[in-house]
Each structure stands twice: as structure tokens, then as C-alpha cells.
Enzyme design. Structure first.
Site, PDB file in Angstrom:
ATOM      1  N   GLY A  42       0.804  -1.227   0.000  1.00 47.39           N
ATOM      2  CA  GLY A  42       0.000   0.000   0.000  1.00 47.39           C
ATOM      3  C   GLY A  42       0.828   1.264   0.000  1.00 47.39           C
ATOM      4  N   HIS A  67       4.227   1.555  -8.104  1.00 47.32           N
ATOM      5  CA  HIS A  67       3.233   0.485  -7.958  1.00 47.32           C
ATOM      6  C   HIS A  67       2.263   0.482  -9.149  1.00 47.32           C
ATOM      7  CE1 HIS A  67       4.022   1.298  -3.500  1.00 47.32           C
ATOM      8  NE2 HIS A  67       4.281   0.006  -3.598  1.00 47.32           N
ATOM      9  N   GLN A 121      14.746  -9.121  -3.935  1.00 47.04           N
ATOM     10  CA  GLN A 121      13.459  -9.753  -3.631  1.00 47.04           C
ATOM     11  C   GLN A 121      12.964 -10.598  -4.813  1.00 47.04           C
ATOM     12  OE1 GLN A 121      10.141  -7.862  -1.246  1.00 47.04           O
ATOM     13  NE2 GLN A 121       9.444  -7.369  -3.285  1.00 47.04           N
TER      14      GLN A 121
HETATM   15  P1  AMP Z   1       5.948  -2.592  -1.664  1.00 42.58           P
HETATM   16  O1  AMP Z   1       4.587  -1.985  -1.515  1.00 42.58           O
HETATM   17  O2  AMP Z   1       7.064  -1.689  -1.289  1.00 42.58           O
HETATM   18  O3  AMP Z   1       6.029  -3.956  -1.030  1.00 42.58           O
HETATM   19  O4  AMP Z   1       6.153  -2.835  -3.224  1.00 42.58           O
HETATM   20  C1  AMP Z   1       5.235  -3.601  -3.973  1.00 42.58           C
HETATM   21  C2  AMP Z   1       5.815  -3.835  -5.334  1.00 42.58           C
HETATM   22  O5  AMP Z   1       6.034  -2.586  -5.982  1.00 42.58           O
HETATM   23  C3  AMP Z   1       7.178  -4.557  -5.302  1.00 42.58           C
HETATM   24  O6  AMP Z   1       7.241  -5.490  -6.357  1.00 42.58           O
HETATM   25  C4  AMP Z   1       8.144  -3.418  -5.497  1.00 42.58           C
HETATM   26  O7  AMP Z   1       9.369  -3.831  -6.077  1.00 42.58           O
HETATM   27  C5  AMP Z   1       7.364  -2.521  -6.449  1.00 42.58           C
HETATM   28  N1  AMP Z   1       7.888  -1.166  -6.378  1.00 42.58           N
HETATM   29  C6  AMP Z   1       8.082  -0.408  -5.264  1.00 42.58           C
HETATM   30  N2  AMP Z   1       8.659   0.765  -5.590  1.00 42.58           N
HETATM   31  C7  AMP Z   1       8.843   0.753  -6.934  1.00 42.58           C
HETATM   32  C8  AMP Z   1       9.412   1.673  -7.877  1.00 42.58           C
HETATM   33  N3  AMP Z   1       9.902   2.841  -7.495  1.00 42.58           N
HETATM   34  N4  AMP Z   1       9.431   1.310  -9.167  1.00 42.58           N
HETATM   35  C9  AMP Z   1       8.939   0.103  -9.580  1.00 42.58           C
HETATM   36  N5  AMP Z   1       8.387  -0.798  -8.747  1.00 42.58           N
HETATM   37  C10 AMP Z   1       8.347  -0.490  -7.441  1.00 42.58           C
END
Ligand code: AMP
Length: 280
Positions: A31, A37, A155
Site C-alpha cells: 500500500g 506500484h 526480492q
Molecule cells: P511494496 O509496496 O514496497 O512492497 O512494493 C510492492 C511492489 O512494488 C514490489 O514489487 C516493489 O518492487 C514494487 N515497487 C516499489 N517501488 C517501486 C518503484 N519505485 N518502481 C517500480 N516498482 C516499485
């Protein structure tokens, strides 16, 4: 967009969908959504009949209680953004639903080397927590495709390992890292920075970029020392700056020609831990 709050209901719903042979794409998140995202959701929508997004702040993957307590929660804004992006299903489970008593027993995944380096070394237990939640999510959603951002480069390797270990029939679709105009990698944690801190944080990308520009001429260790000093002089605490091979995340002492490399860093500023990487 349909919002579903329990794994049982989501499974029932998707069972009906899967009989109609519609492809399912899945975007797991915690979130506080930003353009990074949303880029995953957009890609997922282009490639699948059904786009499922989850929002779940997974307590198991936080190795610092304070980070968990301070993690931004913006569900209402997230719902609006997901509707605009064309999401079909938002899965919003509670901790109780994700980890009922029967799931609480300790499960340990054989993540091996990938869990001993970089984020694994600096955040003990983090990837075990990631693996646990993604395991449960994949069991529930059973997507054909799983959309992950290269922002969290390590990850992706960990989740591929999980998929191999468990035999899930899901392919990972990696999506490019989305940056703010300043170059700062977009992150939900950026919201915890002051205006000045956020402006300064652009330096992380600038220093990584500077290393990438010079790495073919100068030794990586000297570049790393200079970048570390520059960052520390500007109030950053540097956890690591490392060079690795993209395929297996083998840590490299110096630039190696002919293989895809990735430069990764984790730093803290104003008590907020930020990660970034550049693929070479
Ligand atoms: P998180 O909400 O931080 O767990 O991220 C959810 C997904 O969004 C994960 O696959 C992250 O790698 C991706 N994500 C987060 N930040 C970015 C970004 N700046 N650019 C691309 N994908 C992202």
C-alpha cells in the site's frame, strides 16, 4: 473494482474465473501506492484478463518494530488510485486472515546464499517473512503472472527461489524501477522524509550513477569509498554499496566485462532506510 477481504472469498471468486480460462495477473503491495506500484498494475492489465492487487502490510517482514509502526497506511487513497488504474480485484486481508493460528507455526524456507547477502545480511528474517507472505498469496491467487518491481532487485531473486522450491506455476514479470524527477527511487517510505531530506535523498541515485559512469576506468573499491564518504558527509548512514552479477547476485570485487551487473545500495537518512539499484 471488487474488494475482497478474506482468502476464502477470494479463492471462491477466482475458482469461477479460472474455469473460464481467463489469465490472472497479480501485483502484491504493502500500500501507500505511488507511480512505481501503478506501473506494475498497468503492465499487469495489458498482459492479463484479470488484474488482482493485494495490499497487506506484512508484519513478518519487518525486522524493526518501529519501521512497522511507522509504515504509511493510506487505504482510501490507494483504492481510488487502483480504480483509476483499472484493477479488477483488490485483496485486502487482515493479519488474522493471513496468519490464522494454523499458519502461525514457524515455516522456514531454504533461501540459501540469497538470504545471506545485501538485504538478507542487514535485515535478518526479512526475506523469510517475504517468502511466507508470498507463499500464502500465491496459494490463494494462483496467478499465471506475478508483477514485481526491480526496485527490490534481490526480492525478485528470492521470490523466484520460492516459486522453484514450491513448484508454483507462476512466472515473474520484472518491471523497471520508477524514479521521482530528482532521480530518487520512488518508495512508500519517502513519505516519512522531511522536504529537505527528500531533496537530499536524490543524492543516493546521483552517487550510484556516478559509480556506474566511472566503473570501467577506476577500481570499484576506490569509487565505493568516495561515494560512501560523500554520502556520509551529507548526513547519510551507508549500510552497503555493492556490485553483483544480476543472474545470481554473486558479489563482485570489481567490474567484470561481458555479464549483466547490478549496483545496489542501502542507506539511512532521517531514520528512514532506503534502497536503490542500477542495472549495468
Ligand atoms: P511494496 O509496496 O514496497 O512492497 O512494493 C510492492 C511492489 O512494488 C514490489 O514489487 C516493489 O518492487 C514494487 N515497487 C516499489 N517501488 C517501486 C518503484 N519505485 N518502481 C517500480 N516498482 C516499485
Amino acid at each position: 473494482m471488487i474488494i475482497i477481504k478474506t482468502s476464502e472469498k477470494l479463492k471462491q471468486f477466482l475458482k469461477v474465473e479460472s474455469t473460464s480460462k481467463r489469465s490472472i495477473g497479480f501485483v502484491p503491495t504493502m500500500g501507500a501506492l505511488h507511480a512505481g506500484h501503478i506501473s506494475l498494475v498497468t503492465l499487469c492489465k495489458q498482459q492479463n484478463d484479470l488484474t488482482v492487487v493485494s495490499i497487506f502490510i506484512n508484519p513478518l517482514q519487518f525486522n524493526e518494530q518501529k519501521d512497522f509502526e511507522n509504515y504509511p497506511l493510506k487505504t482510501e487513497e490507494d483504492i481510488v488510485a487502483l480504480i483509476h488504474a483499472g484493477t479488477n480485484i483488490l485483496y485486502l486481508p487482515s493479519v488474522q486472515d493471513m496468519y490464522p493460528a494454523r499458519e502461525a507455526s514457524e515455516v522456514v524456507y531454504e533461501l540459501g546464499y540469497l538470504d545471506q547477502i545485501l538485504e538478507g545480511a542487514h535485515r535478518p528474517g526479512h526475506f523469510q517473512g517475504v517468502a511466507r507472505v508470498v507463499d500464502l498469496l500465491l496459494q490463494t491467487v494462483q496467478p499465471q503472472r506475478l508483477y514485481l518491481g526491480t526496485k527490490d532487485f534481490q526480492q525478485i531473486r528470492i521470490i523466484q527461489r520460492l516459486i522453484d522450491l514450491k513448484g508454483f506455476k507462476t512466472s515473474i514479470v520484472p518491471a523497471p524501477l520508477v524514479r521521482e524527477e530528482s532521480g530518487l527511487a520512488m518508495s512508500s517510505r519517502n513519505e516519512r522524509l522531511s522536504i529537505v531530506g527528500r531533496r537530499n535523498a536524490a543524492m543516493i541515485y546521483q552517487q550510484l550513477k556516478w559509480i556506474c559512469d566511472k566503473i570501467r576506468e577506476q577500481s570499484f573499491s576506490s569509487l565505493k569509498t568516495l561515494a560512501r564518504e560523500n554520502l556520509e558527509r551529507n548526513g547519510f548512514e551507508v549500510e552497503y554499496i555493492e556490485l553483483a552479477s544480476q543472474s545470481d547476485l554473486r558479489i563482485l570485487k570489481d567490474y567484470e566485462k561481458g555479464i549483466p551487473l547490478v549496483l545496489l545500495a542501502a542507506v539511512r537518512i532521517e531514520g528512514v532506510r532506503l534502497i536503490d539499484n542500477i542495472q549495468l
